[in-house]
Design an enzyme around this catalytic site. Structure first.
Site, short mmCIF file in Angstrom:
data_model
loop_
_atom_site.label_atom_id
_atom_site.label_comp_id
_atom_site.label_asym_id
_atom_site.label_seq_id
_atom_site.Cartn_x
_atom_site.Cartn_y
_atom_site.Cartn_z
N GLU A 119 41.42 -6.82 60.80
CA GLU A 119 42.22 -6.71 62.02
C GLU A 119 41.57 -5.71 62.98
O GLU A 119 42.25 -5.02 63.72
CB GLU A 119 43.67 -6.31 61.69
CG GLU A 119 43.89 -5.72 60.33
CD GLU A 119 43.69 -4.20 60.30
OE1 GLU A 119 42.64 -3.78 59.77
OE2 GLU A 119 44.58 -3.48 60.80
N ASN A 160 51.95 -8.66 57.39
CA ASN A 160 51.66 -9.58 56.28
C ASN A 160 52.72 -9.50 55.19
O ASN A 160 53.20 -10.52 54.70
CB ASN A 160 50.30 -9.23 55.66
CG ASN A 160 49.14 -9.87 56.40
OD1 ASN A 160 49.32 -10.88 57.05
ND2 ASN A 160 47.97 -9.29 56.28
N ASP A 173 -6.60 -53.67 52.98
CA ASP A 173 -7.55 -53.85 51.88
C ASP A 173 -8.94 -54.27 52.39
O ASP A 173 -9.92 -54.19 51.66
CB ASP A 173 -7.02 -54.88 50.86
CG ASP A 173 -6.76 -56.22 51.51
OD1 ASP A 173 -6.20 -56.22 52.62
OD2 ASP A 173 -7.13 -57.25 50.92
#
Ligand code: GH3
Ligand code: MG
Length: 536
Positions: free
Chosen positions: A369, A334, A10
């Site tokens: 794959e 699978n 200030d």
């Protein structure tokens, strides 16, 4: 390094004084005369360091600091409290609201410059890591969660004064695993990857702690290791040098217990944050480029790698080949054993493939794959032989599924292609390999088909032919273009001479040797075609 510093006070005369000092050292200075404008400027400009007065009307420095640290935009900006009050209570209050350091008025120039430089360096480094983490996090599609700080920190303390060492140990021990060393050489022996902080007394008679700072900053492993120096009031010059060399913080004797705890805590928190950012960055990078299931490179990496390699085939005339392969009737695996079993097969296939190729070859999962092996310096004959080795490595032994230990017979079909010089591209190369793979599938699977490009092969004649293409535009740029083309052509001649010496007419052997020397002179010794005894 120039840094942007925001000076907040200030009293205008104080601002002007600091401004003049900092500008003389080439810092870029911003100023604010109260807390509110300081917060505004900090938010819009994000400076590298803030020098903040404590005693200000309306909003004092502690409150400004608290708000700066609460704002995500300014939370990482280091704050140095500049205060006439040097009492312990205020220092502690400052540390509690997140201040990074204190300077006592009248401000000592050496301490000021060294502090600002060191804090600005730290901020830039944190910014860099946050940026990398942010980009990679987005790229890899995961968010970067904050890791919890955990466990006591391993701290190495160099303190020759046994009484001081014992006192510091007493203060730090509850939250730290402390190793006390009497010399710098002992520190070198104790330093390891788990060390999180070094506290070094500048008055250590055995070894120079500043040398230790330099050595740490020069080493890859300890570059980020925080170093906290302890100095006598009269040793400010060496302290400033230490901070310039890369020490992170300091304490002045007599060391205050709470300040020691606060400063070690700050350094350790920073180190842990930095380690976390670095780990996240590396993890993101690997997630972005590798396939999670198999650990192989992913499609994104493969495509970029192929572009690079084909560029070298066309420009440097090296050879390269690829294998594109696909598991036969994988859907049945699978359907019969479940998706998890299918995943096991994919992982085992990745591992068998890695074991069937050289370390310079790149193995990637293209998707599902389907896999690719990229082989530099390999022609189609060798590539076909590698494909056969891989086919046998898969078909010879059944795959074992982890759950249940079931044995499954697996085979692959492989398409082989080699990159052709003179305008081949990634898409064409992959297309040829894909066509070959399709042919292998329709011909009955568990087999290899090789498909080559429909381009004329490179011959000695095509390389020595002087055609109009080598005569480019005139002028300086034209000269550079021509030089580049000649350089590329001469490099091609030299590479052909090396890989296929018999393809060269004997009468030009001498000229090839000269060419190799010429190219070597042009491209420098770092290039792989540096003349070798075996060339001619
Ligand atoms: P072909 O011999 O003609 O290649 O027959 P295929 O059964 O191998 O080929 P198809 O394209 O019919 O089936 C591929 C299967 O691969 C279907 C898909 O669910 C499976 N698959 C793809 N990605 C993964 C994966 O990450 N894990 C598992 N377990 N299966 C996958
Ligand atoms: Mg398949």
């Amino acid at each position: 390094m120039s840094a942007r510093v925001l000076v907040v006070d200030d009293v205008e005369a104080n601002v002007k004084l600091l401004e003049a000092k900092l500008s003389s050292e080439y810092f870029d200075v911003l100023s604010a005369f109260n807390g509110h404008s300081a917060l505004e400027i900090a938010d819009s400009e994000v400076p590298d360091v803030i020098l903040l007065d404590v005693m200000m009307p309306r909003m004092d420095g502690f409150e400004v600091c608290r708000r700066l640290k609460a704002n995500p935009r300014t939370a990482d900006v280091p704050v140095v409290m500049v205060t006439a009050l040097s009492d312990v209570a205020n220092r502690l209050r400052g540390l509690e609201v997140g201040a990074d350091d204190f300077l006592t008025k009248p401000v000592n120039d050496i301490a000021l410059f060294a502090r600002v430089r060191s804090l600005a360096r730290l901020k830039r480094m944190m910014e860099e890591w946050r940026l990398r983490e942010g980009i990679c996090g987005r790229f890899a599609g995961h968010d970067t969660a904050v890791a919890e700080d955990s466990g006591p920190a391993r701290i190495i303390l160099i303190e020759e004064d046994q009484f001081a060492a014992a006192r510091m140990a007493e203060i730090l021990r509850p939250s730290a695993q402390l190793v006390i060393c009497q010399s710098c050489a002992e520190v070198q022996r104790q330093l390891d990857g788990d060390t999180e902080l070094v506290i070094a007394s500048l008055s250590t008679p055995r070894g120079d702690p500043l040398l230790l700072v330099t050595q740490c900053r020069a080493s890859e492993m300890f570059r980020q290791l925080p170093i906290l120096l302890i100095a006598e009031e009269g040793d400010l010059h060496r302290l400033a040098k230490g901070l310039d060399l890369g020490a992170n913080d300091y304490l002045i004797r007599p060391v205050d217990q709470n300040e020691l705890l606060a400063r070690t805590g700050t350094q350790i928190r920073r180190k842990r944050l930095q380690d976390r950012l670095q780990e996240n960055y590396q993890r993101s990078l690997s997630l972005a480029l590798t396939d999670e299931l198999t650990g192989l490179y992913n499609r994104r990496y493969l495509l970029a790698h192929l572009d690079e390699l084909i560029g070298r085939v066309n420009h440097d005339h090296i050879s390269a080949a690829i294998l594109l392969f696909d598991i036969d009737h994988f859907k049945q695996v699978n359907d019969t054993y479940g998706h998890a079993a299918g995943d096991d097969v994919l992982r085992e296939l990745a591992s068998r493939t890695m074991n069937s190729v050289r370390s310079v070859d790149l193995v990637a999962r293209l998707g599902g794959e389907e896999f690719v092996v990229v082989m530099p310096d390999t022609d189609s004959t060798i590539a076909t032989a590698v494909a056969e080795r891989l086919r046998l490595a898969v078909a010879r032994e059944p795959f074992i599924i982890r759950v249940g230990g079931v044995k499954v017979a697996v085979t692959v079909s492989i398409g082989v292609s080699a990159a052709a010089e003179g305008g081949d591209c990634r898409a064409q190369l992959l297309k040829r390999a894909d066509d070959a793979l399709y042919e292998a599938k329709t011909a009955g699977r568990n087999r290899i088909v090789t498909r080559l490009a429909d381009l004329p092969p490179i011959t000695w004649a095509s390389l020595t032919q002087r055609n109009d293409e080598t005569i480019g535009p005139t002028g300086a740029q034209g000269r550079i273009d021509i030089d580049r083309r000649l350089q590329s052509k001469k490099r091609a001649q030299a590479n052909l001479a090396r890989s296929h010496p018999n393809s060269i007419p004997s009468k030009v052997r001498r000229s090839v040797r000269d060419t190799a020397h010429q190219v070597w002179a042009m491209v420098g010794p770092q290039h792989p075609i540096a003349p070798r005894r075996t060339l001619i």
